[in-house]
Design an enzyme around this catalytic site. Structure first.
Site, short mmCIF file in Angstrom:
data_model
loop_
_atom_site.label_atom_id
_atom_site.label_comp_id
_atom_site.label_asym_id
_atom_site.label_seq_id
_atom_site.Cartn_x
_atom_site.Cartn_y
_atom_site.Cartn_z
N CYS A 264 -0.98 -2.33 -4.78
CA CYS A 264 -0.02 -1.66 -3.90
C CYS A 264 0.43 -0.28 -4.38
CB CYS A 264 1.18 -2.57 -3.66
SG CYS A 264 0.73 -4.09 -2.81
N ARG B 156 -6.87 -5.56 -9.87
CA ARG B 156 -6.97 -4.30 -9.14
C ARG B 156 -6.07 -3.24 -9.74
NH1 ARG B 156 -6.35 -6.36 -3.01
NH2 ARG B 156 -5.04 -7.95 -4.04
N GLU C 1 2.93 -9.86 -5.84
CA GLU C 1 1.93 -10.84 -6.26
C GLU C 1 2.54 -11.71 -7.35
OE1 GLU C 1 -1.91 -7.97 -5.56
OE2 GLU C 1 -2.07 -9.67 -6.93
C1 UDX Z 1 4.70 -4.43 -5.33
C2 UDX Z 1 6.13 -4.44 -4.79
O1 UDX Z 1 7.01 -4.95 -5.77
C3 UDX Z 1 6.20 -5.31 -3.54
O2 UDX Z 1 7.51 -5.25 -2.98
C4 UDX Z 1 5.21 -4.79 -2.51
O3 UDX Z 1 5.21 -5.56 -1.37
C5 UDX Z 1 3.84 -4.75 -3.11
O4 UDX Z 1 3.82 -4.00 -4.29
P1 UDX Z 1 3.18 -5.98 -6.82
O5 UDX Z 1 2.17 -4.92 -6.72
O6 UDX Z 1 2.77 -7.38 -6.67
O7 UDX Z 1 4.38 -5.70 -5.75
O8 UDX Z 1 3.78 -5.85 -8.28
P2 UDX Z 1 5.16 -5.48 -8.98
O9 UDX Z 1 5.76 -6.72 -9.50
O10 UDX Z 1 5.95 -4.62 -8.13
O11 UDX Z 1 4.58 -4.63 -10.22
C6 UDX Z 1 3.83 -3.48 -9.95
C7 UDX Z 1 3.39 -2.85 -11.26
O12 UDX Z 1 4.51 -2.26 -11.90
C8 UDX Z 1 2.79 -3.83 -12.25
O13 UDX Z 1 1.72 -3.22 -12.92
C9 UDX Z 1 3.94 -4.10 -13.21
O14 UDX Z 1 3.51 -4.47 -14.50
C10 UDX Z 1 4.60 -2.72 -13.25
N1 UDX Z 1 6.02 -2.75 -13.61
C11 UDX Z 1 6.91 -3.42 -12.81
C12 UDX Z 1 6.44 -2.07 -14.77
O15 UDX Z 1 5.65 -1.48 -15.49
N2 UDX Z 1 7.78 -2.08 -15.07
C13 UDX Z 1 8.70 -2.72 -14.30
O16 UDX Z 1 9.89 -2.69 -14.65
C14 UDX Z 1 8.26 -3.42 -13.12
#
Ligand code: UDX
Length: 432
Positions: free
Chosen positions: A261, A329, A156
């Protein structure tokens, strides 16, 4: 005849439809929400996604993208039918496939011979078989229809970029000729195309998300250890990341992972594992560390406020699950804010994209129009989402309008010494 029908105009469906049109395919995107379809038809994109409004406008202008109400209208004309409907988490953690099943039943009678139905939404292992079975039961001549799994890996906030510059395209299908037809849709992307069987393709999606969630819970656990050992997690992750077997990505500690996700997909994978009698303590640990990390943020604020949250005023910057999205979410920030309200604190929050909806989600949460208003009279400030604009706020002004000096930077966004020079009792995650 359009090449492609996309069923479901959520962030996966809309991104898929707009990007496939951008690649030159003729796309009809269907949704059950007539008001949403009407707005999309006018180029109004109801989600915050960088670059998506331009692509939708471009597709409509080029006559390669249009929107209709109902899957049947779209599927009847298409060579490929992408299923991009929600697969929310069920009560027992399993993915709820009722939307998928409903759409399969709806389109089955109208599918043309040779049509390929493509599972794009995140669906558990076995879903390709499930869709094949339902199509057959609902009147499709299953000998002439094929089903393939083609999971998305969109993040996202960067879904358009992720679609047009994928690390890989995964296609799960028993019929090599069909796999070639589906891969042809992506040919101009010049990305690695992995063709495998449906079950493996479905597992690639879950295993990838579970692994990324594992990385985040691991680094949060290491960060908590760094706090106890007076080490600096930023240097630790730098030192780790130089090893290409580890890499630098997804090693940012924080209040835990959230979103539509990771929480859902880890729960669904655990459910799948249980359903085949496989104990998965590693992933259970990942989920548990994530739950505790959110609680830990609340407890750190309570400790910083002399052990009492009742009647204290706490400012919160950031409510979405991550920056550059309006999605709340399973947001860790919202979980922390709600826990503070439940503990009797007065919580004044600001978020650049989702303030109003957050107020609906957390009764008692005061949502402010700007970050300085949120900090007015606060005894503590918690930065919970890594919006870039929070780096550039006037922290002298914030210090001046706060009643206290506690600053919990749950995203390690700010410079500790610069904050301490301004009189804040600064705390990061995994660094002192
Ligand atoms: C994720 C996957 O990255 C993507 O490939 C899949 O298709 C859908 O799920 P998304 O949910 O949009 O994407 O978010 P992402 O950028 O992956 O972050 C997920 C969560 O992890 C967020 O709450 C983010 O803040 C957290 N996060 C991410 C961390 O706490 N530390 C990090 O280093 C990276």
């Amino acid at each position: 005849m359009p090449d492609v029908a996309v069923v479901g105009a959520g962030y996966v469906g809309l991104t898929t439809a707009a990007c496939l049109a951008h690649l030159g395919h003729r796309v009809v995107c269907a949704d059950i929400d007539a008001e949403r379809v009407a707005r999309l038809g006018k180029g109004e994109v109801p989600i915050l996604e960088d670059g998506l409004p331009d692509l939708v406008a471009q597709g409509i202008a080029a006559g390669r993208l249009r929107f209709v109400v109902g899957a049947r209208a779209a599927a009847a004309e298409a060579e490929f039918v992408f299923l991009c409907v929600p697969t929310p988490q069920g009560d027992d953690g399993a993915a709820d496939l009722s939307y998928v099943e409903d759409v399969a039943r709806e389109i089955a009678p109208v599918l043309r011979p040779g049509t390929v139905v493509v599972n794009k939404s995140t669906m558990p292992v076995g879903s390709t078989r499930l869709v094949e079975r339902i199509l057959g039961e609902a009147g499709a001549s299953i000998e002439e229809i094929r089903v393939a799994s083609n999971p998305e890996f969109l993040r996202e906030g960067s879904s358009v970029r992720d679609f047009l510059h994928p690390h890989r395209v995964v296609i799960g299908c028993d019929d090599p000729a069909v796999a070639v037809r589906v891969s042809d849709l992506y040919r101009s992307l010049n990305a690695p195309i992995l063709v495998t069987d449906p079950a493996s393709a479905e597992m690639i999606k879950y295993a990838s998300n579970a692994f990324l969630a594992t990385k985040i819970s691991f680094v949060n656990a290491i960060a908590n250890l760094c706090e106890a050992l007076d080490a600096d997690v930023r240097d630790v992750t730098l030192g780790m990341g130089y090893d290409p077997r580890i890499g630098f990505e997804f090693l940012h500690p924080g209040p835990g992972y959230g979103g539509s996700c990771f929480p859902k997909d880890t729960a669904a994978l655990l459910h799948t594992a249980r359903s085949v009698g496989y104990a998965f303590p590693l992933l259970e640990g990942v989920v548990e560390v994530n739950r505790r990390q959110q609680v830990r943020m609340v407890e750190r604020l309570r400790a910083a406020l002399e052990g009492r949250l009742e009647g204290r005023t706490v400012a919160v910057l950031g409510l979405t699950f991550k920056a550059n999205t309006d999605d709340l979410r399973d947001s860790p920030a919202l979980v922390v804010a709600a826990a503070l309200v439940a503990a009797g604190a007065r919580v004044r929050a600001y978020d650049p994209a989702a303030g109003e909806r957050a107020a609906d989600a957390v009764p008692g949460l005061e949502v402010c129009a700007d970050p300085y208003e949120a900090c007015g009279g606060a005894e503590a400030l918690a930065v919970l989402t890594e919006w870039d604009e929070f780096r550039w706020l006037d922290y002298d002004r914030i210090r001046g309008c706060m009643a206290g000096a506690v600053l919990l930077d749950a995203r390690n966004l700010l410079d500790p010494s610069a904050m301490r020079r301004r009189g804040f009792r600064y705390q990061g995650v995994g660094r002192s």
